[in-house]
Design a protein around this motif. Sequence first.
Motif, PDB file in Angstrom:
ATOM      1  N   UNK A  40     -15.525  18.145  17.092  1.00 35.88           N
ATOM      2  CA  UNK A  40     -14.153  18.653  17.053  1.00 35.88           C
ATOM      3  C   UNK A  40     -13.813  18.747  15.582  1.00 35.88           C
ATOM      4  N   UNK A  41     -13.593  19.951  15.134  1.00 39.95           N
ATOM      5  CA  UNK A  41     -13.286  20.154  13.716  1.00 39.95           C
ATOM      6  C   UNK A  41     -11.779  20.032  13.522  1.00 39.95           C
ATOM      7  N   UNK A  42     -11.388  19.020  12.757  1.00 41.41           N
ATOM      8  CA  UNK A  42      -9.968  18.746  12.562  1.00 41.41           C
ATOM      9  C   UNK A  42      -9.648  18.929  11.077  1.00 41.41           C
ATOM     10  N   UNK A  43      -8.756  19.844  10.761  1.00 42.93           N
ATOM     11  CA  UNK A  43      -8.400  20.099   9.363  1.00 42.93           C
ATOM     12  C   UNK A  43      -6.990  19.609   9.092  1.00 42.93           C
ATOM     13  N   UNK A  44      -6.868  18.719   8.122  1.00 41.06           N
ATOM     14  CA  UNK A  44      -5.552  18.217   7.705  1.00 41.06           C
ATOM     15  C   UNK A  44      -5.270  18.778   6.314  1.00 41.06           C
ATOM     16  N   UNK A  45      -4.119  19.403   6.158  1.00 35.92           N
ATOM     17  CA  UNK A  45      -3.751  19.897   4.828  1.00 35.92           C
ATOM     18  C   UNK A  45      -2.746  18.931   4.214  1.00 35.92           C
ATOM     19  N   UNK A  46      -3.027  18.509   2.977  1.00 36.21           N
ATOM     20  CA  UNK A  46      -2.078  17.658   2.241  1.00 36.21           C
ATOM     21  C   UNK A  46      -1.679  18.427   0.973  1.00 36.21           C
ATOM     22  N   UNK A  47      -0.419  18.319   0.545  1.00 39.34           N
ATOM     23  CA  UNK A  47       0.010  19.119  -0.617  1.00 39.34           C
ATOM     24  C   UNK A  47      -0.841  18.824  -1.854  1.00 39.34           C
ATOM     25  N   UNK A  48      -1.105  17.512  -2.091  1.00 37.04           N
ATOM     26  CA  UNK A  48      -1.931  17.148  -3.251  1.00 37.04           C
ATOM     27  C   UNK A  48      -2.639  15.846  -2.895  1.00 37.04           C
ATOM     28  N   UNK A  49      -3.958  15.864  -2.815  1.00 32.02           N
ATOM     29  CA  UNK A  49      -4.694  14.698  -2.328  1.00 32.02           C
ATOM     30  C   UNK A  49      -4.745  13.585  -3.379  1.00 32.02           C
ATOM     31  N   UNK A  50      -4.390  12.363  -2.961  1.00 34.81           N
ATOM     32  CA  UNK A  50      -4.478  11.204  -3.862  1.00 34.81           C
ATOM     33  C   UNK A  50      -5.516  10.235  -3.305  1.00 34.81           C
ATOM     34  N   UNK A  51      -6.625  10.078  -4.019  1.00 34.76           N
ATOM     35  CA  UNK A  51      -7.688   9.157  -3.614  1.00 34.76           C
ATOM     36  C   UNK A  51      -7.153   7.726  -3.702  1.00 34.76           C
TER      37      UNK A  51
END
Length: 310
Positions: free
Chosen positions: A11-22
């Motif tokens: 199941x391919x699940x794509x989450x978009x975040x405005x700016x990724x913080x590790x």
Amino acid sequence: MITALSLNPSIDRTLTVPKFTYGGLNRVSSEKQDAGGKGINVSLVLRALNCDVCCAGFLHRETSPIFAKKLSAAGADYDFVFCPGATRTNLKILDAAAGIITEINQSGRPVSPEELAQMTEIVRKHAQESSMMVLSGSVPPGCPGDYYEQLIRLCREAGCRCILDADGEKLAHGLKAAPFLIKPNRYELEQLSGRSLKNRREILAAAREIISGGVSVVAVSLGAEGAMIVDKENALYAPPLPLQVNSTVGAGDSMVAGLAAAFDRGDSLEEAFRTGVAAASAACLTEGTQPFTPAQFEDCRRKVAMEYVR
Ligand SMILES: Nc1ncnc2c1ncn2[C@@H]1O[C@H](COP(=O)(O)OP(=O)(O)OP(=O)(O)O)[C@@H](O)[C@H]1O
Ligand SMILES: [Mg+2]
């Protein structure tokens, strides 16, 4: 009929975040989820090319409806070994600001020896009913490293031609059973040959070594650098089409489906290559693994150019 194997669906699940913080808190601005995996993709592209296709593989009961719905909607037949639990998730985190995707793939629930035996019987049945079998992608834990090799031998006995698109030991073992065609990308071919392949001549030499082992056709996809196809007599190179690329995800699967469709109807090396490259190129025009339209495919097909490599 072409059968496409889907041993390790996802199941391919794509989450978009405005700016990724590790290491920080990330809030999701949008998300989407889709039934995926290479065998599923190949099946859907075969339908987009108007081929009769059956998708055979493992599926998990809790998540089976989204797969069944997607295949049915496309007019693809299916035959699954149903396993308990849910399908693994392949998570993609899209950093919208940087345009970078981070992928986190689960390996999936191990299959039991009984489930594996059922799968082998399904393949045996479809090898008798199909003229072509496509084996692509990863295999779930519990599947032996030479499982594709075993299945290719079984298909050969039934007179069904095989296309293998896999990497690492799955590909190396699979070759021993001499499938009709393999479709490595440059990296996969380098892994297999144990050396770096810097130009078309070196790729051709590596492909010919594989052909001397009994494989009939080696198609090598080179991403944005185009593709090559090699058989015993000829070698062709197709430059990349100048495309408005939307997503290259699934381009390799589309090439495999195009080659399967064309070789299955008896096309020549040149015609099959044209179909494979056109399908891969058309796949780059659509978002994610969304199938292309007949018009997009025809347009790409007209634009495919090729030259002989010596
Ligand atoms: N940026 C691009 N521009 C034009 N054509 C492309 C581009 N990327 C891919 N293609 C076409 O798609 C084909 C397959 O792509 P690629 O070599 O990336 O497959 P792959 O490595 O098997 O990918 P995957 O397994 O992730 O689907 C290429 O040989 C080429 O014809
Ligand atoms: Mg690939």
